[in-house]
Design an enzyme around this catalytic site. Structure first.
Site, mmCIF file in Angstrom:
data_model
loop_
_atom_site.group_PDB
_atom_site.id
_atom_site.type_symbol
_atom_site.label_atom_id
_atom_site.label_comp_id
_atom_site.label_asym_id
_atom_site.label_seq_id
_atom_site.Cartn_x
_atom_site.Cartn_y
_atom_site.Cartn_z
ATOM 1 N N ILE A 13 -10.352 11.512 4.283
ATOM 2 C CA ILE A 13 -9.332 10.894 2.864
ATOM 3 C C ILE A 13 -8.298 11.905 2.418
ATOM 4 O O ILE A 13 -7.143 11.318 2.005
ATOM 5 C CB ILE A 13 -10.330 10.451 1.897
ATOM 6 C CG1 ILE A 13 -11.296 9.337 2.609
ATOM 7 C CG2 ILE A 13 -9.282 9.683 0.911
ATOM 8 C CD1 ILE A 13 -10.767 7.979 3.137
ATOM 9 N N GLY A 14 -8.460 13.080 2.563
ATOM 10 C CA GLY A 14 -7.379 13.808 2.310
ATOM 11 C C GLY A 14 -7.656 15.005 1.363
ATOM 12 O O GLY A 14 -6.711 15.843 0.622
ATOM 13 N N LYS A 15 -8.824 15.481 0.970
ATOM 14 C CA LYS A 15 -9.391 16.523 -0.066
ATOM 15 C C LYS A 15 -8.568 17.736 0.406
ATOM 16 O O LYS A 15 -8.450 18.357 -0.533
ATOM 17 C CB LYS A 15 -11.028 16.658 0.269
ATOM 18 C CG LYS A 15 -11.845 15.613 -0.447
ATOM 19 C CD LYS A 15 -13.168 15.687 -0.362
ATOM 20 C CE LYS A 15 -13.650 15.971 1.084
ATOM 21 N NZ LYS A 15 -13.615 14.983 2.026
ATOM 22 N N THR A 16 -8.901 18.230 1.590
ATOM 23 C CA THR A 16 -8.388 19.576 2.121
ATOM 24 C C THR A 16 -6.797 19.453 1.860
ATOM 25 O O THR A 16 -6.295 20.460 1.525
ATOM 26 C CB THR A 16 -8.598 20.087 3.452
ATOM 27 O OG1 THR A 16 -10.196 19.765 3.624
ATOM 28 C CG2 THR A 16 -8.086 21.133 3.787
ATOM 29 N N LYS A 37 -14.667 26.191 -0.093
ATOM 30 C CA LYS A 37 -15.052 25.021 0.629
ATOM 31 C C LYS A 37 -16.795 25.404 0.861
ATOM 32 O O LYS A 37 -17.020 25.587 2.177
ATOM 33 C CB LYS A 37 -14.362 24.583 1.860
ATOM 34 C CG LYS A 37 -14.893 23.789 2.759
ATOM 35 C CD LYS A 37 -14.933 22.184 2.439
ATOM 36 C CE LYS A 37 -15.461 21.410 3.555
ATOM 37 N NZ LYS A 37 -15.142 19.830 3.219
ATOM 38 N N ASP A 52 -11.485 23.147 7.671
ATOM 39 C CA ASP A 52 -11.096 23.325 6.314
ATOM 40 C C ASP A 52 -11.395 24.769 5.787
ATOM 41 O O ASP A 52 -10.126 25.355 5.010
ATOM 42 C CB ASP A 52 -12.470 22.466 5.592
ATOM 43 C CG ASP A 52 -11.995 21.205 5.718
ATOM 44 O OD1 ASP A 52 -11.168 20.572 6.611
ATOM 45 O OD2 ASP A 52 -12.837 20.232 5.104
ATOM 46 N N GLY A 118 -15.455 19.561 -1.971
ATOM 47 C CA GLY A 118 -17.055 18.897 -1.827
ATOM 48 C C GLY A 118 -16.981 18.780 -0.276
ATOM 49 O O GLY A 118 -16.132 19.425 0.455
ATOM 50 N N GLY A 120 -17.266 15.394 2.638
ATOM 51 C CA GLY A 120 -17.590 13.758 2.562
ATOM 52 C C GLY A 120 -17.036 13.038 1.316
ATOM 53 O O GLY A 120 -16.280 13.604 0.566
HETATM 54 N N1 LIG Z 1 -0.493 12.719 2.412
HETATM 55 C C1 LIG Z 1 -0.956 13.204 3.554
HETATM 56 N N2 LIG Z 1 0.244 13.476 4.427
HETATM 57 C C2 LIG Z 1 -0.072 13.847 5.619
HETATM 58 N N3 LIG Z 1 -1.040 14.225 6.301
HETATM 59 C C3 LIG Z 1 -2.262 13.920 5.496
HETATM 60 C C4 LIG Z 1 -1.916 13.505 4.168
HETATM 61 N N4 LIG Z 1 -3.414 13.723 3.767
HETATM 62 C C5 LIG Z 1 -4.227 13.771 4.588
HETATM 63 N N5 LIG Z 1 -3.670 14.017 5.736
HETATM 64 C C6 LIG Z 1 -3.934 14.529 7.120
HETATM 65 O O1 LIG Z 1 -5.204 13.518 7.458
HETATM 66 C C7 LIG Z 1 -6.358 14.290 8.018
HETATM 67 C C8 LIG Z 1 -7.449 14.278 6.989
HETATM 68 O O2 LIG Z 1 -7.168 14.880 5.966
HETATM 69 P P1 LIG Z 1 -8.360 15.905 5.182
HETATM 70 O O3 LIG Z 1 -8.638 17.108 6.112
HETATM 71 O O4 LIG Z 1 -7.562 16.784 4.055
HETATM 72 O O5 LIG Z 1 -9.217 15.054 4.673
HETATM 73 P P2 LIG Z 1 -10.664 15.572 3.866
HETATM 74 O O6 LIG Z 1 -11.034 14.627 2.893
HETATM 75 O O7 LIG Z 1 -10.515 16.945 3.461
HETATM 76 O O8 LIG Z 1 -11.972 15.582 5.361
HETATM 77 P P3 LIG Z 1 -13.380 16.155 5.405
HETATM 78 O O9 LIG Z 1 -14.023 15.210 4.803
HETATM 79 O O10 LIG Z 1 -13.286 16.354 6.895
HETATM 80 O O11 LIG Z 1 -13.128 17.408 4.406
HETATM 81 C C9 LIG Z 1 -5.858 15.715 7.928
HETATM 82 O O12 LIG Z 1 -5.102 16.111 9.518
HETATM 83 C C10 LIG Z 1 -4.643 15.886 6.878
HETATM 84 O O13 LIG Z 1 -3.655 16.723 7.476
HETATM 85 MG MG LIG Z 2 -11.699 18.727 4.131
#
Ligand SMILES: Nc1ncnc2c1ncn2[C@@H]1O[C@H](COP(=O)(O)OP(=O)(O)OP(=O)(O)O)[C@@H](O)[C@H]1O
Ligand SMILES: [Mg+2]
Length: 219
Positions: A13-16, A37, A52, A118, A120
């Site tokens: 969803i975008g945490k990282t 992480k 991550d 966190g 997921g």
């Molecule tokens: N606002 C944004 N603009 C551009 N790319 C984004 C944006 N948000 C997320 N992404 C991209 O979407 C993908 C998923 O985001 P991210 O890895 O941050 O999710 P996460 O919640 O950390 O996932 P995980 O559960 O695997 O840790 C990544 O390739 C990230 O770069």
């Molecule tokens: Mg992540």
């Protein structure tokens, strides 16, 4: 000096993205920041730069070394599954008490802002009994909830908020992160979410956004 747990309504969803953006924000202001992480699944040492832990180390300006990865992500598993399932495959369970202790020590010793990503969503199982919700409750630090703007996210986000509220976990802010190709309007989703979220601030984040100062200001 604050410590924030970054959680979300689900995986990818975008945490990282938010964690690394915030790290860069504070580094750009010469303010001390660190990020962890602690539990990572789907980890492959060969592609660690794209993992991550690798992305977080890069944002921190640290080399992507095994030592660095060990420091910020001690619990790593190869299978791209929830921690309980990935660790079961390797016969190496996540030691919940050790995980909490690891984070507590980091919280007690950090300078400036500490971000803990966190894994997921809010209720991903860590072992046979505990989920990320138990981990966040044990730490007692506020959380940043990252949500998508896709159709269906409202229910996922309100369910996550309800679960957090029941455990008395404080939510500093909700980041409404734009989901590519979403049919739902960001503005309308935000307005609806705000009606249910009460006083919790909601910040929208567009695809490709690089300025996370509005989020940083809330932490
Ligand atoms: N606002 C944004 N603009 C551009 N790319 C984004 C944006 N948000 C997320 N992404 C991209 O979407 C993908 C998923 O985001 P991210 O890895 O941050 O999710 P996460 O919640 O950390 O996932 P995980 O559960 O695997 O840790 C990544 O390739 C990230 O770069
Ligand atoms: Mg992540």
């Amino acid at each position: 000096m604050s410590a924030i747990f970054i959680t979300s309504t689900g995986t990818d969803i975008g945490k990282t993205f938010v964690a690394t953006g915030l790290v860069r924000h504070w580094r750009g202001k010469d303010q001390p920041v660190d990020a962890l992480k602690p539990v990572a699944t789907g980890f492959d040492a060969v592609t660690s730069a794209a993992s991550d832990p690798g992305l977080i180390l890069a944002a921190l300006g640290h080399p992507i070394s095994l030592d660095g990865i060990d420091r910020i992500s001690p619990w790593r598993y190869a299978a791209p599954l929830s921690p309980d399932m990935a660790s079961w495959k390797e016969g190496k369970a996540v030691d919940f008490d050790a995980l909490v202790e690891f984070c507590r020590r980091a919280i007690a010793n950090h300078q400036g802002t500490l971000l803990i990503e966190g894994i997921g969503g809010v209720m991903v199982p860590l072992d046979d009994r505990r989920t990320v919700l138990d981990w966040m409750a044990a730490l007692g630090i506020p959380v940043l909830l990252v949500a998508g703007s896709y159709l269906g996210s409202l229910s996922h986000t309100l369910t996550a908020l309800d679960a957090l509220r029941r455990r008395a976990i404080a939510v500093s802010a909700i980041v409404l992160n734009e989901t590519p190709g979403s049919t739902a309007s960001m503005a309308d989703t935000r307005a609806t979410l705000q009606r249910f979220a009460g006083p919790i601030p909601i910040v929208t984040l567009a695809r490709g956004a690089t300025d996370l100062s509005e989020i940083a200001a809330l932490l």
